[in-house]
Design a protein around this motif. Structure first.
Motif, PDB file in Angstrom:
ATOM      1  N   GLU A 108      53.174  44.174  36.234  1.00  0.00           N
ATOM      2  CA  GLU A 108      53.014  45.482  36.872  1.00  0.00           C
ATOM      3  C   GLU A 108      51.982  46.340  36.143  1.00  0.00           C
ATOM      4  O   GLU A 108      51.292  47.151  36.761  1.00  0.00           O
ATOM      5  N   THR A 109      51.841  46.153  34.837  1.00  0.00           N
ATOM      6  CA  THR A 109      50.911  46.980  34.060  1.00  0.00           C
ATOM      7  C   THR A 109      49.482  46.440  34.063  1.00  0.00           C
ATOM      8  O   THR A 109      48.588  47.093  33.524  1.00  0.00           O
ATOM      9  N   LEU A 110      49.268  45.275  34.644  1.00  0.00           N
ATOM     10  CA  LEU A 110      47.909  44.716  34.683  1.00  0.00           C
ATOM     11  C   LEU A 110      46.988  45.599  35.524  1.00  0.00           C
ATOM     12  O   LEU A 110      47.391  46.098  36.569  1.00  0.00           O
ATOM     13  N   PRO A 111      45.739  45.753  35.093  1.00  0.00           N
ATOM     14  CA  PRO A 111      44.750  46.412  35.957  1.00  0.00           C
ATOM     15  C   PRO A 111      44.621  45.621  37.269  1.00  0.00           C
ATOM     16  O   PRO A 111      44.781  44.403  37.281  1.00  0.00           O
ATOM     17  N   ALA A 112      44.343  46.319  38.354  1.00  0.00           N
ATOM     18  CA  ALA A 112      44.319  45.706  39.686  1.00  0.00           C
ATOM     19  C   ALA A 112      43.430  44.466  39.751  1.00  0.00           C
ATOM     20  O   ALA A 112      43.793  43.470  40.378  1.00  0.00           O
ATOM     21  N   LYS A 113      42.273  44.495  39.094  1.00  0.00           N
ATOM     22  CA  LYS A 113      41.355  43.356  39.203  1.00  0.00           C
ATOM     23  C   LYS A 113      41.929  42.091  38.562  1.00  0.00           C
ATOM     24  O   LYS A 113      41.590  40.984  38.958  1.00  0.00           O
ATOM     25  N   TYR A 114      42.805  42.243  37.574  1.00  0.00           N
ATOM     26  CA  TYR A 114      43.460  41.081  36.966  1.00  0.00           C
ATOM     27  C   TYR A 114      44.739  40.733  37.709  1.00  0.00           C
ATOM     28  O   TYR A 114      45.075  39.582  37.881  1.00  0.00           O
ATOM     29  N   LYS A 115      45.452  41.749  38.144  1.00  0.00           N
ATOM     30  CA  LYS A 115      46.735  41.545  38.807  1.00  0.00           C
ATOM     31  C   LYS A 115      46.556  40.702  40.070  1.00  0.00           C
ATOM     32  O   LYS A 115      47.304  39.748  40.298  1.00  0.00           O
ATOM     33  N   SER A 116      45.564  41.029  40.884  1.00  0.00           N
ATOM     34  CA  SER A 116      45.359  40.274  42.124  1.00  0.00           C
ATOM     35  C   SER A 116      45.075  38.809  41.825  1.00  0.00           C
ATOM     36  O   SER A 116      45.623  37.919  42.467  1.00  0.00           O
ATOM     37  N   VAL A 117      44.245  38.539  40.820  1.00  0.00           N
ATOM     38  CA  VAL A 117      43.904  37.165  40.467  1.00  0.00           C
ATOM     39  C   VAL A 117      45.133  36.432  39.923  1.00  0.00           C
ATOM     40  O   VAL A 117      45.391  35.282  40.297  1.00  0.00           O
ATOM     41  N   MET A 118      45.909  37.089  39.069  1.00  0.00           N
ATOM     42  CA  MET A 118      47.088  36.454  38.470  1.00  0.00           C
ATOM     43  C   MET A 118      48.147  36.145  39.533  1.00  0.00           C
ATOM     44  O   MET A 118      48.760  35.084  39.514  1.00  0.00           O
ATOM     45  N   VAL A 119      48.356  37.064  40.456  1.00  0.00           N
ATOM     46  CA  VAL A 119      49.347  36.832  41.523  1.00  0.00           C
ATOM     47  C   VAL A 119      48.901  35.668  42.404  1.00  0.00           C
ATOM     48  O   VAL A 119      49.691  34.770  42.707  1.00  0.00           O
ATOM     49  N   LEU A 120      47.637  35.663  42.798  1.00  0.00           N
ATOM     50  CA  LEU A 120      47.148  34.580  43.657  1.00  0.00           C
ATOM     51  C   LEU A 120      47.194  33.235  42.926  1.00  0.00           C
ATOM     52  O   LEU A 120      47.527  32.205  43.513  1.00  0.00           O
ATOM     53  N   ARG A 121      46.878  33.232  41.630  1.00  0.00           N
ATOM     54  CA  ARG A 121      46.832  31.987  40.858  1.00  0.00           C
ATOM     55  C   ARG A 121      48.227  31.447  40.562  1.00  0.00           C
ATOM     56  O   ARG A 121      48.528  30.285  40.814  1.00  0.00           O
ATOM     57  N   TYR A 122      49.083  32.284  39.973  1.00  0.00           N
ATOM     58  CA  TYR A 122      50.354  31.784  39.461  1.00  0.00           C
ATOM     59  C   TYR A 122      51.542  31.978  40.393  1.00  0.00           C
ATOM     60  O   TYR A 122      52.519  31.255  40.288  1.00  0.00           O
ATOM     61  N   LEU A 123      51.481  32.930  41.289  1.00  0.00           N
ATOM     62  CA  LEU A 123      52.608  33.138  42.186  1.00  0.00           C
ATOM     63  C   LEU A 123      52.338  32.572  43.576  1.00  0.00           C
ATOM     64  O   LEU A 123      53.255  32.136  44.260  1.00  0.00           O
ATOM     65  N   GLN A 124      51.085  32.589  44.010  1.00  0.00           N
ATOM     66  CA  GLN A 124      50.738  31.998  45.307  1.00  0.00           C
ATOM     67  C   GLN A 124      50.196  30.582  45.120  1.00  0.00           C
ATOM     68  O   GLN A 124      49.912  29.896  46.091  1.00  0.00           O
ATOM     69  N   ASP A 125      49.994  30.175  43.868  1.00  0.00           N
ATOM     70  CA  ASP A 125      49.565  28.817  43.526  1.00  0.00           C
ATOM     71  C   ASP A 125      48.241  28.421  44.184  1.00  0.00           C
ATOM     72  O   ASP A 125      48.073  27.299  44.643  1.00  0.00           O
ATOM     73  N   MET A 126      47.305  29.366  44.238  1.00  0.00           N
ATOM     74  CA  MET A 126      45.987  29.077  44.804  1.00  0.00           C
ATOM     75  C   MET A 126      45.071  28.519  43.719  1.00  0.00           C
ATOM     76  O   MET A 126      45.197  28.867  42.543  1.00  0.00           O
ATOM     77  N   SER A 127      44.127  27.693  44.136  1.00  0.00           N
ATOM     78  CA  SER A 127      43.130  27.171  43.204  1.00  0.00           C
ATOM     79  C   SER A 127      42.131  28.282  42.886  1.00  0.00           C
ATOM     80  O   SER A 127      42.039  29.285  43.600  1.00  0.00           O
ATOM     81  N   LEU A 128      41.355  28.080  41.820  1.00  0.00           N
ATOM     82  CA  LEU A 128      40.332  29.069  41.457  1.00  0.00           C
ATOM     83  C   LEU A 128      39.329  29.238  42.592  1.00  0.00           C
ATOM     84  O   LEU A 128      38.897  30.351  42.890  1.00  0.00           O
ATOM     85  N   GLN A 129      38.979  28.131  43.258  1.00  0.00           N
ATOM     86  CA  GLN A 129      38.031  28.188  44.378  1.00  0.00           C
ATOM     87  C   GLN A 129      38.614  29.001  45.534  1.00  0.00           C
ATOM     88  O   GLN A 129      37.927  29.827  46.128  1.00  0.00           O
ATOM     89  N   GLU A 130      39.903  28.768  45.844  1.00  0.00           N
ATOM     90  CA  GLU A 130      40.538  29.522  46.935  1.00  0.00           C
ATOM     91  C   GLU A 130      40.577  31.018  46.610  1.00  0.00           C
ATOM     92  O   GLU A 130      40.322  31.853  47.474  1.00  0.00           O
ATOM     93  N   ILE A 131      40.882  31.340  45.364  1.00  0.00           N
ATOM     94  CA  ILE A 131      40.912  32.751  44.960  1.00  0.00           C
ATOM     95  C   ILE A 131      39.515  33.352  45.085  1.00  0.00           C
ATOM     96  O   ILE A 131      39.345  34.467  45.578  1.00  0.00           O
ATOM     97  N   GLY A 132      38.512  32.600  44.661  1.00  0.00           N
ATOM     98  CA  GLY A 132      37.129  33.054  44.803  1.00  0.00           C
ATOM     99  C   GLY A 132      36.780  33.330  46.255  1.00  0.00           C
ATOM    100  O   GLY A 132      36.135  34.326  46.571  1.00  0.00           O
ATOM    101  N   ASP A 133      37.237  32.451  47.156  1.00  0.00           N
ATOM    102  CA  ASP A 133      36.988  32.645  48.584  1.00  0.00           C
ATOM    103  C   ASP A 133      37.711  33.889  49.105  1.00  0.00           C
ATOM    104  O   ASP A 133      37.136  34.684  49.846  1.00  0.00           O
ATOM    105  N   VAL A 134      38.987  34.049  48.703  1.00  0.00           N
ATOM    106  CA  VAL A 134      39.768  35.193  49.167  1.00  0.00           C
ATOM    107  C   VAL A 134      39.155  36.506  48.680  1.00  0.00           C
ATOM    108  O   VAL A 134      39.032  37.465  49.443  1.00  0.00           O
ATOM    109  N   LEU A 135      38.787  36.547  47.412  1.00  0.00           N
ATOM    110  CA  LEU A 135      38.268  37.791  46.837  1.00  0.00           C
ATOM    111  C   LEU A 135      36.749  37.925  46.973  1.00  0.00           C
ATOM    112  O   LEU A 135      36.180  38.924  46.542  1.00  0.00           O
TER     113      LEU A 135
END
Length: 189
Positions: A136-163
């Motif tokens: 919850e305390t993460l800055p938004a730019k890190y929080k979105s990446v961390m949620v997509l990576r570790y909670l939504q289990d997206m690959s780095l490429q998928e996260i790059g595409d989403v963002l």
């Protein structure tokens, strides 16, 4: 090339087929809610983001490029809405993690998964609460990446595409987000 189910549904919905749009909602509403909730930790805001996402999808169906994955497009919309909400909140974090270059840890790897006892359940629940508070305390730019990576289990490429960012930027943000979490968690766990 065979179009995805979602691309076919989007095309039908664009032609006015309400049941096709309802099917899109059915396919994505739970996934988007879980992603939004993990970013915002607020049930009402997560529900609002999901509703706003579907409104934007419906209004902008003609803009959907069916050469891109539909899931990427819809997650991009939802993630951006979450980031907008996070930016409007008062910041309650420090940006010390920005200058860090040390390898961090994935806090979710510390959560045990089997052989649960009442004692371990209590510990697990406390551990999850501490990790969620740290996220919850993460800055938004890190929080979105961390949620997509570790909670939504997206690959780095998928996260790059989403963002809509290069994978190298995503790697840096994952690294810095983990370092930020490591610093937060090393004093609490």
């Amino acid at each position: 090339m065979v179009k995805s189910l979602e691309a076919r549904l989007a095309r039908l919905a664009l032609k006015g087929d309400q049941s096709a749009f309802a099917e899109i909602v059915s396919l994505y509403q739970d996934k988007l809610y879980h992603m939004a909730y993990r970013m915002l930790y607020n049930r009402q805001e997560a529900e609002d983001v999901v509703q706003d996402t579907f409104l934007r999808v419906y209004k902008n169906l003609e803009r959907y490029d069916d050469t891109m994955k539909f899931s990427t497009w819809i997650y991009r919309i939802a993630t951006n809405l979450c980031i907008d909400r996070l930016r409007k909140r008062k910041p309650s974090y420090s940006l010390d993690a920005e200058s860090s270059e040390h390898e961090g840890l994935d806090g979710y790897s510390m959560i045990p998964s089997d052989n649960r006892t009442p004692e371990s359940e209590t510990l697990l629940s406390e551990t999850q609460r501490i990790i969620h508070q740290a996220i919850e305390t993460l800055p938004a730019k890190y929080k979105s990446v961390m949620v997509l990576r570790y909670l939504q289990d997206m690959s780095l490429q998928e996260i790059g595409d989403v963002l809509d960012m290069p994978v190298t930027t995503i790697k840096t943000r994952v690294h810095r987000g983990r370092e930020f979490l490591r610093k937060k968690l090393e004093h609490k766990l």
